[in-house]
Design an enzyme around this catalytic site. Structure first.
Site, short mmCIF file in Angstrom:
data_model
loop_
_atom_site.label_atom_id
_atom_site.label_comp_id
_atom_site.label_asym_id
_atom_site.label_seq_id
_atom_site.Cartn_x
_atom_site.Cartn_y
_atom_site.Cartn_z
N LYS A 171 -2.96 13.06 10.85
CA LYS A 171 -3.30 11.88 10.03
C LYS A 171 -3.42 10.63 10.91
CE LYS A 171 -3.30 8.86 6.59
NZ LYS A 171 -4.52 8.59 5.85
N ASN A 175 -6.80 8.62 11.67
CA ASN A 175 -6.93 7.21 11.28
C ASN A 175 -7.16 6.29 12.47
OD1 ASN A 175 -6.46 8.22 8.77
ND2 ASN A 175 -5.14 6.55 8.13
N MET A 177 -9.22 6.99 14.78
CA MET A 177 -10.68 6.97 14.93
C MET A 177 -11.34 6.19 13.80
SD MET A 177 -13.12 10.03 16.03
CE MET A 177 -14.88 9.99 15.87
P1 NAD Z 1 2.27 0.91 -2.17
O1 NAD Z 1 2.83 -0.21 -1.43
O2 NAD Z 1 1.25 0.66 -3.23
O3 NAD Z 1 3.43 1.78 -2.84
C1 NAD Z 1 4.67 2.03 -2.25
C2 NAD Z 1 5.70 2.09 -3.37
O4 NAD Z 1 6.95 2.44 -2.81
C3 NAD Z 1 5.88 0.75 -4.10
O5 NAD Z 1 5.74 0.95 -5.50
C4 NAD Z 1 7.30 0.33 -3.73
O6 NAD Z 1 7.95 -0.39 -4.78
C5 NAD Z 1 7.94 1.68 -3.49
N1 NAD Z 1 9.12 1.64 -2.65
C6 NAD Z 1 9.30 1.00 -1.47
N2 NAD Z 1 10.52 1.27 -0.97
C7 NAD Z 1 11.12 2.10 -1.85
C8 NAD Z 1 12.38 2.75 -1.90
N3 NAD Z 1 13.28 2.59 -0.92
N4 NAD Z 1 12.66 3.55 -2.96
C9 NAD Z 1 11.77 3.72 -3.95
N5 NAD Z 1 10.56 3.13 -3.97
C10 NAD Z 1 10.23 2.34 -2.94
O7 NAD Z 1 1.67 1.91 -1.07
P2 NAD Z 1 0.58 3.06 -1.29
O8 NAD Z 1 -0.79 2.47 -1.12
O9 NAD Z 1 0.92 3.85 -2.50
O10 NAD Z 1 0.83 3.93 0.03
C11 NAD Z 1 1.94 4.81 0.14
C12 NAD Z 1 1.79 5.57 1.45
O11 NAD Z 1 0.55 6.28 1.46
C13 NAD Z 1 1.77 4.67 2.69
O12 NAD Z 1 2.44 5.29 3.75
C14 NAD Z 1 0.28 4.53 2.99
O13 NAD Z 1 0.03 4.24 4.36
C15 NAD Z 1 -0.23 5.91 2.58
N6 NAD Z 1 -1.65 5.96 2.20
C16 NAD Z 1 -2.18 5.00 1.39
C17 NAD Z 1 -3.53 5.08 1.03
C18 NAD Z 1 -4.16 4.06 0.11
O14 NAD Z 1 -5.40 4.06 -0.02
N7 NAD Z 1 -3.39 3.20 -0.57
C19 NAD Z 1 -4.32 6.13 1.51
C20 NAD Z 1 -3.74 7.11 2.31
C21 NAD Z 1 -2.39 7.03 2.65
#
Ligand code: NAD
Length: 297
Positions: A171, A175, A177
């Site tokens: 992953k 990413n 790239m």
């Molecule tokens: P986000 O910030 O929208 O969601 C994260 C959630 O985790 C939030 O609701 C937050 O309140 C919660 N949170 C934080 N700490 C916490 C804890 N200790 N206990 C419980 N809940 C907690 O992020 P996202 O966009 O959903 O991304 C999540 C992961 O997926 C990240 O690592 C991101 O890099 C990866 N990702 C995101 C995308 C995208 O397009 N958004 C795509 C691929 C991968």
């Protein structure tokens, strides 16, 4: 159908839990943000007041959290959920985190007899919503197969990349790239616009050439992967073209930092005597520069 604890109900996690519920799974959900919990309850998750409640007695515990320290804290911090899991649980981290953190978490869980899969995803929240994520799984083949019904509820394809840590590594490197290409794409389009070109026409033209199509299904798999660096398009000529573009960009006062960094690599390749080889021989240079000295043959 599986019994799943799901921690982290953000842009990705909310849609992923909805798809799990719609596939018939029982999902116990937790997030520190109360509004997210309400939304999860709205699509059929059991709302939990702590991460431990979400994780206790589940076959699978999934985290979809912002970063490695959040996953580490959820597992091993005060009231960490590692204490709520045992050898019957498969822990699946789907967040994008550092490989060293994945390695550390897998090793700490393994010493407690808890199995882990690192399964970060490709695709944005739009893909999560449609259940069309690309799931990059690292773990034993047996554990990945056990989790297959969850993955197929959330994604269109699961690729088993190897043992623990390989999902995360795939992953992060993928990413690397895509995010670097995003910068090069923006740089190039701003260059075209400053040169007075029709932006949409230029973008369409580039989409049909190596500029837009990339190299992975072209020169690299046809030639370099098999060690063939004989020229189809000589590296020296590619280097000349890049330098022409950089000089023209300088005339227009367009910043071309990504291209300037690439030009250095072409210079090194030329100085290594590769000018007459294929332009994809730049991988040959990178391999020599990246390989630890002890591996030099
Ligand atoms: P986000 O910030 O929208 O969601 C994260 C959630 O985790 C939030 O609701 C937050 O309140 C919660 N949170 C934080 N700490 C916490 C804890 N200790 N206990 C419980 N809940 C907690 O992020 P996202 O966009 O959903 O991304 C999540 C992961 O997926 C990240 O690592 C991101 O890099 C990866 N990702 C995101 C995308 C995208 O397009 N958004 C795509 C691929 C991968």
């Amino acid at each position: 159908m599986a019994n799943i604890g799901f921690i982290g109900l953000g842009r990705m996690g909310l849609s992923m839990t909805r798809n799990l519920v719609e596939s018939g799974h029982d999902v116990w959900a937790f997030d520190v943000f109360p509004a997210a919990m309400d939304k999860a309850a709205g699509h059929g998750c059991h709302s939990c007041s702590t991460a431990t409640e979400a994780a206790t007695g589940r076959e699978f515990v999934v985290t979809m959290l912002p970063n490695g320290p959040d996953v580490e804290d959820t597992l091993f911090g005060a009231n960490g959920v590692a204490a709520a899991m045992d050898s019957a649980t498969v822990f699946i981290d789907m967040s994008t985190i550092a490989p060293s953190m994945t390695d550390s978490l897998a090793s700490r869980l393994s010493s407690l007899g808890i199995r882990m899969i690192d399964a970060p995803v490709g695709g944005t929240s739009e893909y999560a919503e449609k259940g069309e994520l690309l799931i990059l799984a690292g773990g034993t083949a047996e554990d990945v197969a056990t989790a297959a019904p969850l993955f197929s509820a959330m994604g269109r394809e699961t690729l088993h990349c190897g043992g623990n840590g390989t999902g995360t590594r795939t992953k992060i490197i993928n990413n690397y790239m895509s995010t670097a290409l995003n910068a090069l794409t923006a740089e190039t389009l701003a260059f075209a616009e400053t040169a007075g070109l029709d932006l949409m026409l230029t973008a369409r033209i580039m989409a049909g050439t190596a500029a837009g199509k990339g190299f992975l299904s072209g020169a690299y798999d046809r030639k370099v992967f098999s060690g063939d660096i004989s020229p189809e398009f000589a590296l020296g000529l590619a280097s000349k073209d890049l330098n022409l573009a950089l000089a023209y960009g300088a005339d227009l006062d367009v910043p071309l930092g990504v291209g300037a960094a690439a030009a250095q690599l072409y210079s090194v390749s030329r100085s290594h005597g590769l000018a007459g080889n294929d332009w994809s021989a730049i991988l040959h240079t990178m391999r020599q520069m990246s390989r630890p000295a002890k591996d030099e043959s």
